[in-house]
Motif scaffolding. Structure first.
Motif, PDB file in Angstrom:
ATOM      1  N   VAL A 158     100.117  68.284  16.145  1.00 19.76           N
ATOM      2  CA  VAL A 158      99.623  67.362  15.121  1.00 19.76           C
ATOM      3  C   VAL A 158     100.603  66.213  14.922  1.00 19.76           C
ATOM      4  CG1 VAL A 158      99.122  67.109  12.659  1.00 19.76           C
ATOM      5  CG2 VAL A 158      98.234  69.074  13.919  1.00 19.76           C
ATOM      6  N   LEU A 159     101.884  66.531  14.807  1.00 18.03           N
ATOM      7  CA  LEU A 159     102.887  65.497  14.566  1.00 18.03           C
ATOM      8  C   LEU A 159     103.009  64.542  15.752  1.00 18.03           C
ATOM      9  CD1 LEU A 159     105.691  67.504  12.727  1.00 18.03           C
ATOM     10  CD2 LEU A 159     103.650  66.371  11.824  1.00 18.03           C
ATOM     11  N   ALA A 160     102.771  65.047  16.950  1.00 15.99           N
ATOM     12  CA  ALA A 160     102.783  64.165  18.124  1.00 15.99           C
ATOM     13  C   ALA A 160     101.652  63.139  18.033  1.00 15.99           C
ATOM     14  CB  ALA A 160     102.649  64.996  19.398  1.00 15.99           C
ATOM     15  N   ARG A 161     100.497  63.559  17.540  1.00 18.71           N
ATOM     16  CA  ARG A 161      99.375  62.623  17.371  1.00 18.71           C
ATOM     17  C   ARG A 161      99.675  61.619  16.260  1.00 18.71           C
ATOM     18  NH1 ARG A 161      94.713  63.829  19.921  1.00 18.71           N
ATOM     19  NH2 ARG A 161      93.411  62.765  18.366  1.00 18.71           N
ATOM     20  N   VAL A 162     100.334  62.080  15.210  1.00 19.63           N
ATOM     21  CA  VAL A 162     100.731  61.182  14.125  1.00 19.63           C
ATOM     22  C   VAL A 162     101.649  60.086  14.657  1.00 19.63           C
ATOM     23  CG1 VAL A 162     102.069  61.009  11.991  1.00 19.63           C
ATOM     24  CG2 VAL A 162     100.420  62.865  12.277  1.00 19.63           C
ATOM     25  N   ALA A 163     102.641  60.488  15.459  1.00 26.88           N
ATOM     26  CA  ALA A 163     103.589  59.520  16.015  1.00 26.88           C
ATOM     27  C   ALA A 163     102.887  58.500  16.907  1.00 26.88           C
ATOM     28  CB  ALA A 163     104.684  60.250  16.788  1.00 26.88           C
ATOM     29  N   LYS A 164     101.831  58.911  17.586  1.00 30.42           N
ATOM     30  CA  LYS A 164     101.096  57.997  18.461  1.00 30.42           C
ATOM     31  C   LYS A 164     100.313  56.959  17.669  1.00 30.42           C
ATOM     32  CE  LYS A 164     101.724  59.507  22.782  1.00 30.42           C
ATOM     33  NZ  LYS A 164     102.218  58.625  23.863  1.00 30.42           N
ATOM     34  N   VAL A 165      99.605  57.410  16.629  1.00 35.26           N
ATOM     35  CA  VAL A 165      98.676  56.513  15.937  1.00 35.26           C
ATOM     36  C   VAL A 165      99.341  55.701  14.832  1.00 35.26           C
ATOM     37  CG1 VAL A 165      97.907  58.093  14.105  1.00 35.26           C
ATOM     38  CG2 VAL A 165      96.308  56.412  15.067  1.00 35.26           C
ATOM     39  N   ALA A 166     100.477  56.163  14.305  1.00 39.24           N
ATOM     40  CA  ALA A 166     101.091  55.512  13.146  1.00 39.24           C
ATOM     41  C   ALA A 166     101.376  54.019  13.360  1.00 39.24           C
ATOM     42  CB  ALA A 166     102.362  56.255  12.740  1.00 39.24           C
ATOM     43  N   PRO A 167     101.960  53.593  14.500  1.00 38.47           N
ATOM     44  CA  PRO A 167     102.295  52.167  14.651  1.00 38.47           C
ATOM     45  C   PRO A 167     101.077  51.248  14.769  1.00 38.47           C
ATOM     46  CG  PRO A 167     103.561  53.549  16.171  1.00 38.47           C
ATOM     47  CD  PRO A 167     102.460  54.397  15.624  1.00 38.47           C
ATOM     48  N   THR A 168      99.898  51.812  14.972  1.00 41.67           N
ATOM     49  CA  THR A 168      98.691  51.002  15.125  1.00 41.67           C
ATOM     50  C   THR A 168      98.057  50.757  13.764  1.00 41.67           C
ATOM     51  OG1 THR A 168      97.100  52.828  15.336  1.00 41.67           O
ATOM     52  CG2 THR A 168      98.353  52.213  17.306  1.00 41.67           C
ATOM     53  N   ASN A 169      96.958  50.011  13.767  1.00 39.75           N
ATOM     54  CA  ASN A 169      96.176  49.801  12.542  1.00 39.75           C
ATOM     55  C   ASN A 169      94.870  50.569  12.580  1.00 39.75           C
ATOM     56  OD1 ASN A 169      97.647  48.154  10.718  1.00 39.75           O
ATOM     57  ND2 ASN A 169      97.343  46.405  12.067  1.00 39.75           N
ATOM     58  N   SER A 170      94.749  51.512  13.511  1.00 37.05           N
ATOM     59  CA  SER A 170      93.498  52.239  13.697  1.00 37.05           C
ATOM     60  C   SER A 170      93.177  53.118  12.497  1.00 37.05           C
ATOM     61  CB  SER A 170      93.586  53.117  14.952  1.00 37.05           C
ATOM     62  OG  SER A 170      93.775  52.324  16.104  1.00 37.05           O
ATOM     63  N   THR A 171      91.877  53.257  12.233  1.00 38.24           N
ATOM     64  CA  THR A 171      91.403  54.169  11.191  1.00 38.24           C
ATOM     65  C   THR A 171      91.574  55.603  11.675  1.00 38.24           C
ATOM     66  OG1 THR A 171      89.797  52.521  10.490  1.00 38.24           O
ATOM     67  CG2 THR A 171      89.429  54.775   9.756  1.00 38.24           C
ATOM     68  N   VAL A 172      91.999  56.471  10.765  1.00 40.59           N
ATOM     69  CA  VAL A 172      92.281  57.866  11.117  1.00 40.59           C
ATOM     70  C   VAL A 172      91.423  58.778  10.248  1.00 40.59           C
ATOM     71  CG1 VAL A 172      94.054  59.661  11.255  1.00 40.59           C
ATOM     72  CG2 VAL A 172      94.651  57.269  11.739  1.00 40.59           C
ATOM     73  N   LEU A 173      90.847  59.803  10.859  1.00 44.34           N
ATOM     74  CA  LEU A 173      90.096  60.833  10.125  1.00 44.34           C
ATOM     75  C   LEU A 173      90.838  62.150  10.270  1.00 44.34           C
ATOM     76  CD1 LEU A 173      87.653  61.732   8.484  1.00 44.34           C
ATOM     77  CD2 LEU A 173      86.453  62.166  10.644  1.00 44.34           C
ATOM     78  N   ILE A 174      91.336  62.671   9.154  1.00 44.58           N
ATOM     79  CA  ILE A 174      92.091  63.916   9.134  1.00 44.58           C
ATOM     80  C   ILE A 174      91.172  65.031   8.641  1.00 44.58           C
ATOM     81  CG2 ILE A 174      94.128  65.099   8.240  1.00 44.58           C
ATOM     82  CD1 ILE A 174      95.334  62.333   7.675  1.00 44.58           C
ATOM     83  N   THR A 175      91.048  66.074   9.416  1.00 43.19           N
ATOM     84  CA  THR A 175      90.213  67.207   9.025  1.00 43.19           C
ATOM     85  C   THR A 175      91.072  68.460   8.925  1.00 43.19           C
ATOM     86  OG1 THR A 175      89.642  67.620  11.354  1.00 43.19           O
ATOM     87  CG2 THR A 175      88.133  66.236  10.083  1.00 43.19           C
ATOM     88  N   GLY A 176      90.620  69.383   8.134  1.00 41.78           N
ATOM     89  CA  GLY A 176      91.343  70.634   7.949  1.00 41.78           C
ATOM     90  C   GLY A 176      90.934  71.285   6.650  1.00 41.78           C
TER      91      GLY A 176
END
Length: 437
Positions: free
Chosen positions: A133-151
């Motif tokens: 999960v944290l690896a995906r966070v590190a990938k998307v954080a610098p972008t401006n992309s919309t994120v959908l978090i489920t859980g």
């Protein structure tokens, strides 16, 4: 130039004293000004007989003497000290630049080390599921992309959203969190987009919405699956066109806001039931992140226990040095339907009750069946299935199909929202048919 005072200095004397590296330039200058009869201003070095170097500035112009011979009239200034000072300053600036570059590189290295060790603040754990999960966070954080978090409820979706914000270029701006399930459906649009004076009863003045408060930053829409359809349409416009209108207003407001949404619902099922727009789902689901439940990362439980004990013992002014083996085994064996939030609450409660340096937990706190409920009609496994289903459906009908939040069925029944969701799925109840459109 180092000649005796009685010496009749000529151009040859000047050339003789010129530094070997500057001599050719000096000769060319003399030839040019003699030919062009032009004024000159130049700097060059002298090499003295004892090996010392002097810097000179010569300003002058050619002139004819009374006998018709060519003379140079002007001034010669020793600028050796000035040149030495300039050299020292240049060396100092070069050293400052070198140190600044070195510090910059060291800061990058240190920041990388900090990121590796604690880049996600209170997101505690080293399990493979969490690291993914944290690896995906590190990938998307610098972008401006919309994120959908489920859980599931209590897995830490807002912590993940804050981690994304703090590692983004918007980190210096606001992070605004909105729980879409905690606001009445009739007011959620005004909460998100603001309202004009007189837009509805009680709107006595214009009020900015959460999107305007988050301008330039990030807005976190928790429980986005609870939004009513009309608000979903307005949110879709924000995502598509980056603009919206306040409730009761006609003026278009631009929105430079990154959207991070979260839900513990299966939005695809909600789409099939007509409770969630498919086009909004695809706009939100640009970069999905699914957070594993605590039961899928049991290796993190001991670390989380130590983390929460340290936090709450410090707040309570207590010293806890050991954990009962029986307690540790009990906590690791428990399924944690409320996930990390439930674990956190159990630890805080246990620290309050703890009177010595040994940490222990009352086993009864981990059993839903033995926990007190706020209403006698709360469902549990001891009720007949038909009766339990009837109680749940009645609560859903009374709350318009809403499960979580202070106005949800879980709150009315006095049970965790995640537990009620589980029972709804087990009993094959379609909660969406109770939605009030």
């Amino acid at each position: 130039m180092g000649y005796d005072p009685g010496t009749d200095v000529t151009i040859d004397h000047a050339v003789e004293r010129a530094h070997p590296e500057d001599r050719a330039v000096m000769i060319n200058l003399i030839e040019r000004v003699s030919r062009d009869r032009a004024a000159f201003d130049c700097e060059h070095r002298l090499l003295m007989p004892e090996g010392a170097v002097k810097h000179l500035r010569i300003v002058g112009h050619p002139s004819e003497s009374g006998s018709g011979s060519l003379e140079f009239v002007g001034a010669v200034t020793d600028i050796t000290e000035r040149k030495r000072a300039e050299c020292d300053l240049r060396n100092a600036l070069d050293e400052i630049k070198r140190l600044r570059d070195q510090l910059y590189k060291e800061n990058i290295a240190l920041r990388d080390e900090i990121d590796k060790a604690s880049m996600f603040e209170e997101i505690v754990g080293e399990s493979p599921a969490l690291r993914a999960v944290l690896a995906r966070v590190a990938k998307v954080a610098p972008t401006n992309s919309t994120v959908l978090i489920t859980g599931e409820t209590g897995t830490g979706k807002e912590l993940i959203a804050r981690a994304i914000h703090k590692r983004s270029q918007r980190a210096s701006r606001a992070f605004v969190s909105v729980n879409c399930a905690a606001t009445p459906q009739t007011l959620i649009a005004a909460e998100l987009f603001g309202h004009e004076k007189g837009a509805f009863t009680g709107a006595l003045q214009r009020r900015l919405g959460r999107f305007e408060l988050a301008e330039g930053g990030t807005i976190f829409l928790d429980e986005v699956g609870e939004l009513p359809i009309e608000t979903q349409i307005a949110l879709l416009r924000v995502l598509q066109e980056r603009e919206f209108e306040r409730v009761g207003g006609t003026h278009t407001v631009r929105a430079d806001v990154r959207v991070i949404a979260a839900t513990n619902r299966d939005l695809e099922i909600a789409i099939a039931a007509g409770a969630f727009r498919m086009d909004l789902f695809y706009r939100l689901n640009v970069f999905p992140i699914e957070i594993p439940p605590l039961r899928d990362r049991t290796e993190d439980i001991p670390t989380l226990i130590e983390h929460f004990i340290h936090r709450y013992a410090r707040k309570a002014g207590k010293k806890i040095v050991t954990i009962e083996k029986r307690t540790l085994d009990l906590l690791q064996a428990y399924a944690w339907p409320g996930n990390v939030r439930e674990l956190q609450n159990v630890i805080e409660r246990s620290v309050i009750f703890c009177d010595d340096e040994v940490f222990s937990v009352d086993p009864s706190w981990l059993s839903f069946e033995s926990s007190p409920v706020r209403q006698t009609g709360a469902p549990n496994v001891r009720k007949p299935v038909a009766e339990e289903k009837e109680v749940i459906e009645a609560a859903l009908a009374a709350t318009g199909g809403r499960v979580s939040g202070p106005f949800g069925a879980a709150s009315q029944l006095g049970v965790p929202a995640s537990t009620l969701e589980s029972r709804i799925r087990s009993l094959r109840i379609n909660k969406f048919r109770f939605r009030k459109l």
